[in-house]
Design a protein around this motif. Structure first.
Motif, short mmCIF file in Angstrom:
data_model
loop_
_atom_site.label_atom_id
_atom_site.label_comp_id
_atom_site.label_asym_id
_atom_site.label_seq_id
_atom_site.Cartn_x
_atom_site.Cartn_y
_atom_site.Cartn_z
N ASP A 198 0.84 -1.20 0.00
CA ASP A 198 0.00 0.00 0.00
C ASP A 198 0.88 1.25 0.00
O ASP A 198 2.05 1.20 0.37
CB ASP A 198 -0.91 0.00 1.23
N ALA A 203 0.90 8.36 0.80
CA ALA A 203 -0.19 8.91 1.60
C ALA A 203 0.32 9.94 2.58
O ALA A 203 -0.24 11.02 2.74
CB ALA A 203 -0.93 7.78 2.32
N GLY A 272 -9.29 10.46 4.30
CA GLY A 272 -9.64 10.32 2.89
C GLY A 272 -8.44 10.00 2.03
O GLY A 272 -8.50 9.10 1.17
N ILE A 273 -7.33 10.71 2.24
CA ILE A 273 -6.12 10.44 1.45
C ILE A 273 -5.57 9.07 1.78
O ILE A 273 -5.15 8.31 0.88
CB ILE A 273 -5.07 11.54 1.69
N ALA A 276 -7.60 6.47 0.02
CA ALA A 276 -7.35 6.45 -1.43
C ALA A 276 -6.08 5.69 -1.78
O ALA A 276 -5.92 5.24 -2.93
CB ALA A 276 -7.26 7.88 -1.95
N HIS A 277 -5.19 5.51 -0.83
CA HIS A 277 -3.95 4.77 -1.06
C HIS A 277 -4.01 3.38 -0.43
O HIS A 277 -2.97 2.71 -0.28
CB HIS A 277 -2.76 5.54 -0.49
#
Length: 379
Positions: A198, A203, A272-273, A276-277
């Motif tokens: 990941d 991030a 949120g970030i 997303a990652h």
């Protein structure tokens, strides 16, 4: 106002304190030094509030004014090269609290000699101003219950102002602040095969960038707010995609609504970030100090006393730095005052490893305390 020998002695106190800096709630030597001098001059002294705080009282009853000096140092390695530089590795008086203490002690000596009439004066030598909220602890342990004050005042040397300047704003002086620690977690893996892990580092990097832009996008341009990312910790080798990163920093604001908005949006952005990652973000957000807001009447008194001394008490903007004297201003009417203390030539700022309090303003600050007390108690 002061004998030259007394000024020289006060400078010697200040340099002695500078040589022996102590961190928050550990100021045992400093506390004993202060209490010993005050008791010798006839003040009624109490020790032990907030572990190392010292409170002293003098007067004949009636109205009461509180005067506060902070006494703690910072975890900074000093690089001044002074003959009285810190003798304790990794600790130094990089904010001038040694000067604040010496100013108030010189004033205390003069008040004891002259006597205090028209009321009482309470001296508050407060530990742990830097980050740990010693003012809050003193209040919780009964500072103002045991030592009632009608008003309270604090002074900070200000290297950004020339000697002879004084600032005491009506209203906002210094910002509220919080600290945050965002822990980002995801799968780690081989640096050659990032698709199998990941995006922890990506991030963390994007969270750091986005957070510092947050006030500009979420607050009105007319509402002050600051987010500063000050630490990113992650990784252990060139060829390893880590499974964990930590992003740390501070937030600053004046208006409570702005503080709420920053806290809420910081969490949304980080989570949120991270999502997303393919990662998770856990957030530890701690509000530390409220905003330091002067009451208009006391700020006006502070300016008038300065002007009567020939100081320039002109206006200046508030600072986004923070100060735990705010807790005292939340309890009592009062004012926080900046005293110009710039040096000629090199003029290191507060918290610099090369900072040293400007001894030239020490008698000015002490005289100011004496005059402010007289004026406040004379009605």
């Amino acid at each position: 106002m002061f004998e030259s020998a007394h000024i020289d002695e006060a400078i010697a106190w200040r340099r002695n304190l500078h040589r022996h800096p102590e961190l928050g709630f550990q100021e045992e030597r400093t506390s004993k030094f202060i209490a010993g001098l005050l008791e010798g001059w006839g003040w009624q002294v109490q020790t032990g509030l907030a572990k190392t705080g010292v409170v002293a009282r003098l007067g004949d009853g009636g109205p009461s004014i509180g005067l506060r000096a902070d006494i703690d140092a910072l975890p900074i390695e000093e690089t001044t090269g002074l003959e009285y530089a810190s003798s304790y590795p990794g600790k130094m008086h990089a904010c001038g609290h040694d000067g604040h203490t010496a100013m108030l002690l010189l004033a205390a000596r003069q008040m004891a000699s002259e006597g205090v009439t028209g009321g009482n004066v309470t001296l508050i030598f407060q530990p742990a101003e830097e980050n740990d909220g010693g003012a809050r602890v003193m209040i919780e342990e009964g500072l103002f219950r045991q030592h009632p004050c009608d008003s309270v005042f604090g002074i900070h040397n200000w290297p950004g102002l020339a000697p002879g300047r004084l600032v005491a704003r009506d209203g906002e002086m210094m910002a509220a602040f919080a600290i945050f620690e965002i822990t980002i977690e995801g799968r780690g893996g081989h640096g050659a095969m990032p698709e199998q892990s990941d995006g922890v580092v990506a991030a963390a990097s994007r969270i750091a960038t986005a957070l510092q832009e947050l006030p500009a996008r979420r607050l009105s341009p007319l509402v002050p707010g600051v987010v500063s990312v000050t630490q990113i910790h992650t990784g252990s080798a060139f060829n390893v995609c880590p499974d964990r990163a930590v992003v740390c920093g501070t937030t600053r604001w004046f208006q409570s609504e702005a503080g709420d908005e920053i806290e809420t949006r910081l969490a949304e952005v980080a989570q949120g970030i991270a999502a997303a990652h393919g990662c998770r973000a856990n957030i530890d957000y701690q509000r530390r100090y409220p905003a330091a807001v002067n009451s208009a009447a006391e700020a006006g008194l502070a300016r008038r006393v300065g002007e009567a001394m020939g100081l320039d008490a002109g206006e200046a903007g508030p600072s986004m730095a923070s100060e735990d004297f705010a807790f005292m201003l939340n309890e009592k009417p009062g004012a926080y005052i900046w005293l110009g203390a710039a040096r000629q030539g090199e003029n290191p700022g507060l918290h610099s490893p090369r900072f040293d309090f400007n001894d030239e303003v020490l008698p000015t600050g002490a005289e100011y305390w004496v005059r402010l007390t007289r004026q406040a108690l004379s009605g």
